[in-house]
Design an enzyme around this catalytic site. Structure first.
Site, PDB file in Angstrom:
ATOM      1  N   SER A  15       0.830  -1.211   0.000  1.00 51.70           N
ATOM      2  CA  SER A  15       0.000   0.000   0.000  1.00 51.70           C
ATOM      3  C   SER A  15       0.865   1.263   0.000  1.00 51.70           C
ATOM      4  O   SER A  15       0.475   2.290  -0.569  1.00 51.70           O
ATOM      5  CB  SER A  15      -0.970  -0.004   1.179  1.00 51.70           C
ATOM      6  OG  SER A  15      -0.304   0.194   2.400  1.00 51.70           O
ATOM      7  N   ARG A  67      23.144 -14.726   2.748  1.00 56.69           N
ATOM      8  CA  ARG A  67      22.457 -13.429   2.789  1.00 56.69           C
ATOM      9  C   ARG A  67      23.188 -12.384   1.945  1.00 56.69           C
ATOM     10  O   ARG A  67      22.589 -11.606   1.215  1.00 56.69           O
ATOM     11  CB  ARG A  67      22.394 -12.963   4.256  1.00 56.69           C
ATOM     12  CG  ARG A  67      21.551 -11.731   4.468  1.00 56.69           C
ATOM     13  CD  ARG A  67      21.096 -11.664   5.910  1.00 56.69           C
ATOM     14  NE  ARG A  67      22.138 -11.135   6.774  1.00 56.69           N
ATOM     15  CZ  ARG A  67      22.151  -9.879   7.249  1.00 56.69           C
ATOM     16  NH1 ARG A  67      21.180  -9.055   6.949  1.00 56.69           N
ATOM     17  NH2 ARG A  67      23.113  -9.477   8.045  1.00 56.69           N
ATOM     18  N   ARG A  93      13.245  -7.964   5.252  1.00 60.08           N
ATOM     19  CA  ARG A  93      14.582  -8.521   5.467  1.00 60.08           C
ATOM     20  C   ARG A  93      15.500  -7.424   5.974  1.00 60.08           C
ATOM     21  O   ARG A  93      15.367  -6.272   5.564  1.00 60.08           O
ATOM     22  CB  ARG A  93      15.163  -9.059   4.149  1.00 60.08           C
ATOM     23  CG  ARG A  93      14.451 -10.263   3.606  1.00 60.08           C
ATOM     24  CD  ARG A  93      14.999 -10.621   2.242  1.00 60.08           C
ATOM     25  NE  ARG A  93      16.400 -11.012   2.264  1.00 60.08           N
ATOM     26  CZ  ARG A  93      16.826 -12.263   2.452  1.00 60.08           C
ATOM     27  NH1 ARG A  93      15.962 -13.234   2.611  1.00 60.08           N
ATOM     28  NH2 ARG A  93      18.115 -12.537   2.453  1.00 60.08           N
ATOM     29  N   ILE A  94      16.431  -7.801   6.844  1.00 58.65           N
ATOM     30  CA  ILE A  94      17.457  -6.849   7.283  1.00 58.65           C
ATOM     31  C   ILE A  94      18.541  -6.852   6.210  1.00 58.65           C
ATOM     32  O   ILE A  94      19.020  -7.928   5.814  1.00 58.65           O
ATOM     33  CB  ILE A  94      18.079  -7.309   8.625  1.00 58.65           C
ATOM     34  CG1 ILE A  94      16.998  -7.460   9.692  1.00 58.65           C
ATOM     35  CG2 ILE A  94      19.183  -6.352   9.053  1.00 58.65           C
ATOM     36  CD1 ILE A  94      16.687  -6.245  10.485  1.00 58.65           C
ATOM     37  N   LEU A  95      18.894  -5.687   5.732  1.00 59.00           N
ATOM     38  CA  LEU A  95      19.891  -5.610   4.664  1.00 59.00           C
ATOM     39  C   LEU A  95      21.301  -5.582   5.258  1.00 59.00           C
ATOM     40  O   LEU A  95      21.559  -4.890   6.249  1.00 59.00           O
ATOM     41  CB  LEU A  95      19.627  -4.375   3.810  1.00 59.00           C
ATOM     42  CG  LEU A  95      18.337  -4.500   2.981  1.00 59.00           C
ATOM     43  CD1 LEU A  95      17.874  -3.147   2.484  1.00 59.00           C
ATOM     44  CD2 LEU A  95      18.524  -5.474   1.820  1.00 59.00           C
ATOM     45  N   HIS A 111       8.648   3.170   9.175  1.00 57.35           N
ATOM     46  CA  HIS A 111       8.349   2.301  10.313  1.00 57.35           C
ATOM     47  C   HIS A 111       7.070   2.813  10.984  1.00 57.35           C
ATOM     48  O   HIS A 111       6.928   4.019  11.201  1.00 57.35           O
ATOM     49  CB  HIS A 111       9.527   2.331  11.299  1.00 57.35           C
ATOM     50  CG  HIS A 111       9.310   1.443  12.477  1.00 57.35           C
ATOM     51  ND1 HIS A 111       9.406   0.077  12.404  1.00 57.35           N
ATOM     52  CD2 HIS A 111       8.953   1.734  13.760  1.00 57.35           C
ATOM     53  CE1 HIS A 111       9.134  -0.449  13.595  1.00 57.35           C
ATOM     54  NE2 HIS A 111       8.860   0.533  14.432  1.00 57.35           N
ATOM     55  N   GLU A 176       1.229   7.125   7.044  1.00 60.67           N
ATOM     56  CA  GLU A 176       2.368   6.652   6.237  1.00 60.67           C
ATOM     57  C   GLU A 176       2.194   7.052   4.778  1.00 60.67           C
ATOM     58  O   GLU A 176       3.147   7.487   4.117  1.00 60.67           O
ATOM     59  CB  GLU A 176       2.473   5.123   6.317  1.00 60.67           C
ATOM     60  CG  GLU A 176       2.863   4.598   7.670  1.00 60.67           C
ATOM     61  CD  GLU A 176       2.968   3.073   7.674  1.00 60.67           C
ATOM     62  OE1 GLU A 176       3.466   2.491   6.696  1.00 60.67           O
ATOM     63  OE2 GLU A 176       2.545   2.454   8.672  1.00 60.67           O
TER      64      GLU A 176
HETATM   65  C1  GRF Z   1       3.859  -0.621   6.801  1.00 59.95           C
HETATM   66  O1  GRF Z   1       3.121  -0.549   7.987  1.00 59.95           O
HETATM   67  C2  GRF Z   1       5.250  -0.093   7.025  1.00 59.95           C
HETATM   68  O2  GRF Z   1       5.318   0.909   7.983  1.00 59.95           O
HETATM   69  C3  GRF Z   1       5.985  -1.312   7.498  1.00 59.95           C
HETATM   70  O3  GRF Z   1       5.453  -2.374   6.763  1.00 59.95           O
HETATM   71  C4  GRF Z   1       4.119  -2.055   6.364  1.00 59.95           C
HETATM   72  C5  GRF Z   1       4.054  -2.217   4.886  1.00 59.95           C
HETATM   73  O4  GRF Z   1       2.739  -2.076   4.398  1.00 59.95           O
HETATM   74  N1  GRF Z   1       7.423  -1.147   7.344  1.00 59.95           N
HETATM   75  P1  GRF Z   1       2.483  -2.026   2.848  1.00 59.95           P
HETATM   76  O5  GRF Z   1       3.024  -3.328   2.260  1.00 59.95           O
HETATM   77  O6  GRF Z   1       3.175  -0.837   2.279  1.00 59.95           O
HETATM   78  O7  GRF Z   1       0.993  -1.945   2.705  1.00 59.95           O
END
Ligand code: GRF
Length: 203
Positions: A15, A67, A93-95, A111, A176
């Site tokens: 999203s 990795r 994944r942690i890069l 985040h 977001e």
């Molecule tokens: C979001 O809540 C973002 O903050 C987190 O992962 C989720 C991703 O959602 N890092 P989407 O796949 O962008 O809908």
């Protein structure tokens, strides 16, 4: 100035990717998504890319020795796309430093909490369960830690008495979708600077 070329890495529904696609289509930001990459074959983010004729690839983690090898394959795809900014949008994944060293100060993440509070998974529920009155979302540079990179921008979301963890998460997601395109727009205008180890936005 030409449009900022970005690569988006996503593992899930995408999203946030969609919010970028929409902001670009509406000409709210001067950016171009040149590649979408995923570590999950069935990530809906890949479908969103296809729906919008954005080149996309699924890179299967089990197809690489370790990795670092996987991360270097991702980095190669991004370099090949000509992306100037790497945007993580639900990439699970942690890069590794091997990846991050390819794009210094050019990898960002969003985040769903006000960092440094509630890093890691299920941040919205962590915040809700703790009982905070304000949560929100954070866009930050990515370093080798878990949600520890320099903070670029944050948007606050009040926690309501009527909230559940899910309702709060839904409102944070709306925030977001506003904040991430806005920050990408600031990168496109070259307004994001690191001065004395802190991120400043030059207006
Ligand atoms: C979001 O809540 C973002 O903050 C987190 O992962 C989720 C991703 O959602 N890092 P989407 O796949 O962008 O809908």
């Amino acid at each position: 100035m030409s449009a900022l070329k970005i690569a988006v890495l996503a593992s899930g529904r995408g999203s946030n990717l969609q919010s970028m696609i929409d902001a670009i289509a509406e000409k709210e930001i001067d950016a171009q998504i040149v590649r979408v990459l995923s570590d999950k074959k069935d990530a809906y983010a890949l479908q969103r890319a296809k729906n919008n004729a954005i080149p996309c690839d699924y890179l299967q983690p089990s197809g690489y020795a370790n990795r670092e090898a996987y991360d270097l394959a991702l980095a190669a795809k991004i370099k090949e796309s000509g992306a100037e900014l790497v945007v993580l949008a639900g990439f699970m994944r942690i890069l590794s430093p091997a990846f991050l060293n390819c794009f210094p100060n050019r990898v960002i993440n969003i985040h769903p909490a006000l960092l440094p509070a509630f890093p890691g998974l299920h941040a919205q529920k962590q915040a809700f369960d703790y009982g905070v009155k304000i949560s929100g979302c954070t866009v930050h540079f990515v370093d080798a830690g878990m949600d520890t990179g320099k903070i670029i921008a944050q948007k606050a979301v009040p926690v309501l008495d009527t909230d559940t963890a899910d309702r709060l998460a839904d409102r944070i997601l709306v925030a977001e979708h506003a904040l991430y395109p806005e920050v990408i727009g600031l990168f496109a205008q070259q307004k994001i600077k690191i001065i004395n180890d802190k991120v400043k936005i030059e207006y």
